[in-house]
Design an enzyme around this catalytic site. Structure first.
Site, PDB file in Angstrom:
ATOM      1  CG  ASP A 209     -10.964 -56.496 -53.841  1.00  0.00           C
ATOM      2  OD1 ASP A 209      -9.949 -56.137 -54.097  1.00  0.00           O
ATOM      3  OD2 ASP A 209     -12.087 -55.890 -53.453  1.00  0.00           O
ATOM      4  CG  ASP A 211      -6.333 -53.381 -55.702  1.00  0.00           C
ATOM      5  OD1 ASP A 211      -7.417 -52.922 -56.209  1.00  0.00           O
ATOM      6  OD2 ASP A 211      -5.272 -52.510 -56.118  1.00  0.00           O
TER       7      ASP A 211
END
Length: 291
Positions: A209, A211
């Site tokens: 991802d 973040d």
């Protein structure tokens, strides 16, 4: 001395397929029980030991992982080279979910974990200026290229305590002012302990991802992380399976000096050392303490 490869599997990586003579073994250490039993076997003629960092079924949080016991158990089983696999978030647009990063630096922001095998009764200071092994890193890079995996060579890993993900303010701080590249919860103190145990250590961070800093992705989405983890875990297992052919065989001295990290690190005079602590250090530091 023959090379024996240890693999510490992170989220989504709980086994290694294809090991010959595979056997789960319980290992007792002076630092308590490791995260789980260790899977021992061989691959292409090279001995391998696998340890699921969070335990099978993911029972340990990042803060409760018994890092000292894990590294001691690997050393006790004769492991010489450790490949760490872990999930992480990215602070860089170019480091996209699904990519891998070969970590070469850390910023340690953990605070609730034991970070050293040494202490009162036997003080030692090892250098972690370069906390990962370049020799192992080159092997991992070659394996990734052979598989067509996107692996970014080098990156700074921000180790946070967790278990919560970052606030937006923290994410921006780590990215914009501190210059970190990825963020995770398990890289430290694992890398420091591996250095104290004189083990060569390389870290493969699987990006899941962006973040919380990314304006188009917002907060971390657990469903997306799990989906990316599934795809990445398969790649990670394939990459690890190629390592015996690249680093297996007779173990030669590490050109990074990882296997000699304690050479001048122990500061406490022999007659002042605590016998109880010395007994606990038999596996990780026996090479220097017995001389």
């Amino acid at each position: 001395m023959q090379c024996r490869i240890g693999v510490i599997g992170g989220s989504g990586v709980y086994e290694i397929a294809g090991l010959q003579g595979a056997e789960w073994r319980r290992v007792e250490t002076p630092w308590g029980a490791p995260s789980d039993a260790l899977l021992c076997g061989s691959l292409d003629g090279t001995d391998m030991v696998f340890l699921p960092r969070h335990g099978r079924g993911h029972v340990h949080s990042p803060s409760s992982v018994p890092y000292r016991a894990n590294i001691d158990a690997l050393k006790r089983l004769g492991v010489t080279d450790v490949i760490s696999v872990s999930a992480c978030g990215s602070f860089r647009e170019a480091l996209a979910p699904g990519d891998f990063v070969l970590v070469d630096q850390y910023v340690d922001r953990t605070f609730a974990r034991e970070k050293s095998f040494f202490g009162s009764g036997c003080v030692a200071h090892v250098s972690v200026a370069h906390p990962t092994c370049a020799r192992l890193g080159r092997a991992a890079t070659a394996a990734a290229r052979a598989m067509g995996i996107t692996l970014h060579d080098g990156g700074t890993y921000l180790a946070m305590e967790g278990p919560q993900f970052s606030t937006l303010a923290e994410s921006r701080l780590y990215r914009e002012q501190w210059g970190c590249d990825v963020i995770g919860m398990t890289g430290m103190p694992e890398a420091k302990l591996a250095r104290e145990a004189e083990l060569c250590y390389a870290s493969l961070a699987m990006i899941t991802d962006y973040d919380s800093w990314h304006p188009e992705h917002g907060s971390v989405d657990i469903a997306e992380i799990i989906a990316t983890l599934g795809a990445n875990a398969e790649k990670a297992r394939g990459l690890v399976a190629r390592l015996p052919g690249l680093i297996g065989g007779a173990r030669t001295p590490c050109d990074c000096g990882c296997d000699r990290a304690l050479e001048h690190a122990v500061m406490t005079a022999p007659d002042k050392r605590d016998p109880a602590l010395m007994a606990k250090l038999d596996a990780v530091a026996g090479r220097v303490l017995r001389t």
